[in-house]
Motif scaffolding. Structure first.
Motif, mmCIF file in Angstrom:
data_model
loop_
_atom_site.group_PDB
_atom_site.id
_atom_site.type_symbol
_atom_site.label_atom_id
_atom_site.label_comp_id
_atom_site.label_asym_id
_atom_site.label_seq_id
_atom_site.Cartn_x
_atom_site.Cartn_y
_atom_site.Cartn_z
ATOM 1 N N SER A 1 0.836 -1.196 0.000
ATOM 2 C CA SER A 1 0.000 0.000 0.000
ATOM 3 C C SER A 1 0.870 1.244 0.000
ATOM 4 O O SER A 1 1.973 1.256 0.550
ATOM 5 N N GLY A 2 0.370 2.291 -0.624
ATOM 6 C CA GLY A 2 1.100 3.554 -0.659
ATOM 7 C C GLY A 2 0.660 4.409 -1.827
ATOM 8 O O GLY A 2 -0.306 4.089 -2.541
ATOM 9 N N ARG A 3 1.376 5.498 -2.024
ATOM 10 C CA ARG A 3 1.091 6.437 -3.115
ATOM 11 C C ARG A 3 2.135 6.225 -4.222
ATOM 12 O O ARG A 3 3.331 6.366 -3.974
ATOM 13 N N TYR A 4 1.658 5.906 -5.410
ATOM 14 C CA TYR A 4 2.529 5.573 -6.530
ATOM 15 C C TYR A 4 2.493 6.691 -7.579
ATOM 16 O O TYR A 4 1.446 7.327 -7.802
ATOM 17 N N HIS A 5 3.626 6.878 -8.243
ATOM 18 C CA HIS A 5 3.688 7.737 -9.417
ATOM 19 C C HIS A 5 4.789 7.220 -10.330
ATOM 20 O O HIS A 5 5.686 6.495 -9.893
ATOM 21 N N CYS A 6 4.697 7.563 -11.622
ATOM 22 C CA CYS A 6 5.726 7.150 -12.555
ATOM 23 C C CYS A 6 6.433 8.383 -13.109
ATOM 24 O O CYS A 6 5.893 9.493 -13.076
ATOM 25 N N ARG A 7 7.628 8.151 -13.629
ATOM 26 C CA ARG A 7 8.470 9.227 -14.162
ATOM 27 C C ARG A 7 8.886 8.847 -15.572
ATOM 28 O O ARG A 7 9.259 7.698 -15.831
ATOM 29 N N ALA A 8 8.791 9.834 -16.494
ATOM 30 C CA ALA A 8 9.131 9.604 -17.898
ATOM 31 C C ALA A 8 10.299 10.510 -18.290
ATOM 32 O O ALA A 8 10.393 11.657 -17.847
ATOM 33 N N TRP A 9 11.150 9.969 -19.200
ATOM 34 C CA TRP A 9 12.344 10.689 -19.637
ATOM 35 C C TRP A 9 12.660 10.318 -21.081
ATOM 36 O O TRP A 9 12.642 9.151 -21.454
ATOM 37 N N ASN A 10 12.928 11.339 -21.932
ATOM 38 C CA ASN A 10 13.324 11.082 -23.316
ATOM 39 C C ASN A 10 14.474 11.986 -23.755
ATOM 40 O O ASN A 10 14.663 12.201 -24.956
ATOM 41 N N SER A 11 15.213 12.521 -22.794
ATOM 42 C CA SER A 11 16.405 13.354 -22.999
ATOM 43 C C SER A 11 16.081 14.783 -23.409
ATOM 44 O O SER A 11 16.981 15.600 -23.571
ATOM 45 N N ILE A 12 14.790 15.121 -23.599
ATOM 46 C CA ILE A 12 14.410 16.487 -23.952
ATOM 47 C C ILE A 12 14.018 17.229 -22.672
ATOM 48 O O ILE A 12 13.223 16.719 -21.870
ATOM 49 N N SER A 13 14.576 18.401 -22.485
ATOM 50 C CA SER A 13 14.286 19.183 -21.283
ATOM 51 C C SER A 13 13.149 20.155 -21.551
ATOM 52 O O SER A 13 12.958 20.632 -22.672
ATOM 53 N N TRP A 14 12.417 20.427 -20.498
ATOM 54 C CA TRP A 14 11.353 21.429 -20.564
ATOM 55 C C TRP A 14 11.413 22.264 -19.302
ATOM 56 O O TRP A 14 11.266 21.761 -18.206
ATOM 57 N N ARG A 15 11.695 23.549 -19.522
ATOM 58 C CA ARG A 15 11.827 24.485 -18.408
ATOM 59 C C ARG A 15 12.857 24.000 -17.394
ATOM 60 O O ARG A 15 12.652 24.053 -16.181
ATOM 61 N N GLY A 16 13.950 23.499 -17.924
ATOM 62 C CA GLY A 16 15.072 23.118 -17.079
ATOM 63 C C GLY A 16 14.997 21.728 -16.501
ATOM 64 O O GLY A 16 15.899 21.312 -15.783
ATOM 65 N N SER A 17 13.945 20.980 -16.787
ATOM 66 C CA SER A 17 13.823 19.632 -16.231
ATOM 67 C C SER A 17 13.556 18.653 -17.349
ATOM 68 O O SER A 17 12.750 18.906 -18.247
#
Length: 530
Positions: free
Chosen positions: A266-282
């Protein structure tokens, strides 16, 4: 002599009748799909009448140029002669195609001869082209759009994107600017459209989303599947996705399955995506969180007893505790009953707390708590309820001890007083009489006062004295742990005669009378050391 084709020979004499034979041609450039006119003029000597006009296309055969009439071409194009027989030899080419590109010649036959152009007109066929620079751009980059025909003459063209008119030819790329662009130009009287060109806009992951299946009513032991998705260009690869629970890394990849789900998941889940393109520094973009709430029937059931130890007559509470999701809503208490031939559980109460107002011997035994929720129930382990000490004995013992100590103190005081009186008592009435006469002239009260201060040390209990022990104590108290020491102070006051007379006999009688009625008063003060 020039061979014009396999069937016709044109003799081209010069200066017949004093005139000039000539043909003037111009190179042309046309856009594919448009119409073009090959400009042409010719001349001949005076006195001739033109009878035949013909256009040829120059073919390369075994390294030699060969003039092939347009009517004999394998796929004759849409040619129309728009000249005349008096010097104008223009040719209109409709719906120009790349196959029409090449060299063209004009020839004619007159009354006294004929002529074929020695120089050729070259027809260039071009494409109306849309140019997108660059064709791939990162979101926020600059894009420039142009229309090109490739022909010297200018072309009036407008830009379209997926059927929508484009107002700006230079702009900063947005995600919605990606698409296919093309030009529409007006070339002469003909409208032509270019081939479409794609503009690719690269951008960091957007709309990152995490889904969970099933999304609700997740029961312990079941299977849960997480799927992460996003809108990105270039698309996020498998290794570009990561799954987190309560901020802690769980796994990488677009999909994550849990086959035997437990409450610990049990808990709070989230996913993270990355494709090498930055947006507003992230360059790492997170999805919104979803909550995994694993449901399970009551477990980790325990029973506590309060107070401890259990005392007869006191109230006792048995409290049942457990973990459950959803929360437990039913508690039932059972007590094991033993018979010579069997053992069974009997329900003795309900509720999370079982209260016994007055503990008794009938309450001792083994107790079990059964906890239920909407998903089912479980039992606690058996708990033994037993009494360590009876309430009656614990209360009466201090009372009896106090009474015994008080009684013993009184007995000691009586023994001390008895010993003192025995030591101070005269051996005979005559001796007592003589003693009182010796103090007959004293001015003090005829009553003797005895004060006794007795202190008791409670460090060790005092035994009850027997009759034989009383005599030994009176004669000579010995140093012993049970001996109680006392301090006795005796104050003697002088006897005051009632009056002074010369009659000695009266005085003597008075003293004698007083000695007979004299009473000794003894005061005893007993102090108990606390």
């Amino acid at each position: 002599m020039i061979v014009c084709d396999d069937h016709v020979l044109y003799l081209c004499p010069k200066g017949v009748w004093g005139g000039n034979w000539k043909v003037t041609l111009e190179n042309q450039c046309a856009l594919r799909g448009t119409s073009v006119v090959l400009k042409c003029e010719y001349d001949y000597p005076f006195g001739n009448i033109v009878t035949v006009v013909r256009w040829f296309k120059v073919q390369q055969v075994s390294g030699n140029r060969k003039l092939l009439p347009l009517s004999d071409l394998p796929s004759p194009p849409d040619f129309t002669y728009i000249g005349n027989y008096r010097g104008d030899c223009k040719l209109n080419v409709n719906n120009v195609q790349p196959a029409d590109e090449g060299e063209y010649a004009f020839g004619f036959t007159a009354t006294f001869g004929g002529f074929i152009s020695q120089r050729y007109a070259y027809l260039s066929v071009k494409e109306l082209t849309t140019v997108v620079q660059p064709s791939t751009v990162t979101e926020g980059g600059t894009v420039r759009l142009t229309c090109s025909s490739g022909c010297p003459q200018p072309v009036e063209a407008v830009l379209f994107k997926d059927g929508q008119l484009v107002l700006l030819s230079v702009f900063r790329a947005r995600i919605e600017d990606a698409g296919r662009y093309y030009c529409v130009g007006l070339f002469g009287q003909k409208t032509v459209r270019s081939a479409s060109v794609a503009l690719k806009v690269h951008y960091a992951p957007k709309k990152v989303n995490l889904t969970m299946s099933p999304s609700e009513d997740i029961i312990k032991g079941g299977t849960v599947a997480f799927t992460c998705s996003s809108d990105a260009n270039p698309p996020v690869t498998q290794s570009g996705y990561s799954l987190y629970r309560d901020g802690e890394f769980v796994s990488s990849g677009q999909n994550h399955n849990i086959s035997d789900i437990q409450p610990s998941h049990s808990g709070r889940y989230h996913c993270r995506a990355w494709n090498s393109i930055s947006w507003r520094g992230s360059s790492l973009i997170n999805s919104s969180e979803i909550t995994l709430d694993v449901q399970y029937r009551p477990m980790n059931i325990s029973v506590s007893v309060d107070p401890q130890p259990v005392v007869e007559g006191n109230s006792v509470n048995l409290t049942c505790s457990s973990t459950a999701n959803p929360a437990a809503d039913n508690y039932t208490w059972y007590k094991r009953t033993e018979t010579p031939i069997s053992s069974s559980m009997v329900q003795v109460g309900s509720g999370q707390v079982l209260s016994l107002p007055s503990m008794g011997a009938s309450h001792t035994g083994f107790y079990v708590c059964r906890v239920r929720s909407s998903l089912g129930g479980n039992n606690s382990t058996e708990v033994m309820l037993d009494m360590k000490e009876t309430l009656h004995g614990s209360h009466t013992l201090p009372v009896l001890a106090g009474i015994g100590i008080a009684f013993f103190m009184m007995l000691v005081i009586v023994l001390l007083l008895f010993c003192l009186l025995k030591k101070k008592q005269p051996a005979s009435p005559d001796t007592k009489q003589t003693d009182f006469s010796g103090i007959g002239s004293s001015s003090e009260d005829p009553y003797d006062t005895v004060y006794a201060n007795v202190q008791m040390f409670p460090s060790s209990p005092l035994p009850v004295a027997t009759a034989s022990q009383r005599d030994s104590h009176c004669d000579a108290p010995k140093s012993h742990e049970e001996v109680t020491y006392s301090t006795v102070t005796i104050k003697t006051r002088n006897l005051r005669p009632p009056s002074h007379t010369n009659n000695s006999g009266a005085s003597h009688d008075s003293r004698s009378k007083m000695s007979k009625t004299d009473i000794s008063v003894i005061y005893a003060t007993v102090t108990k050391s606390s």
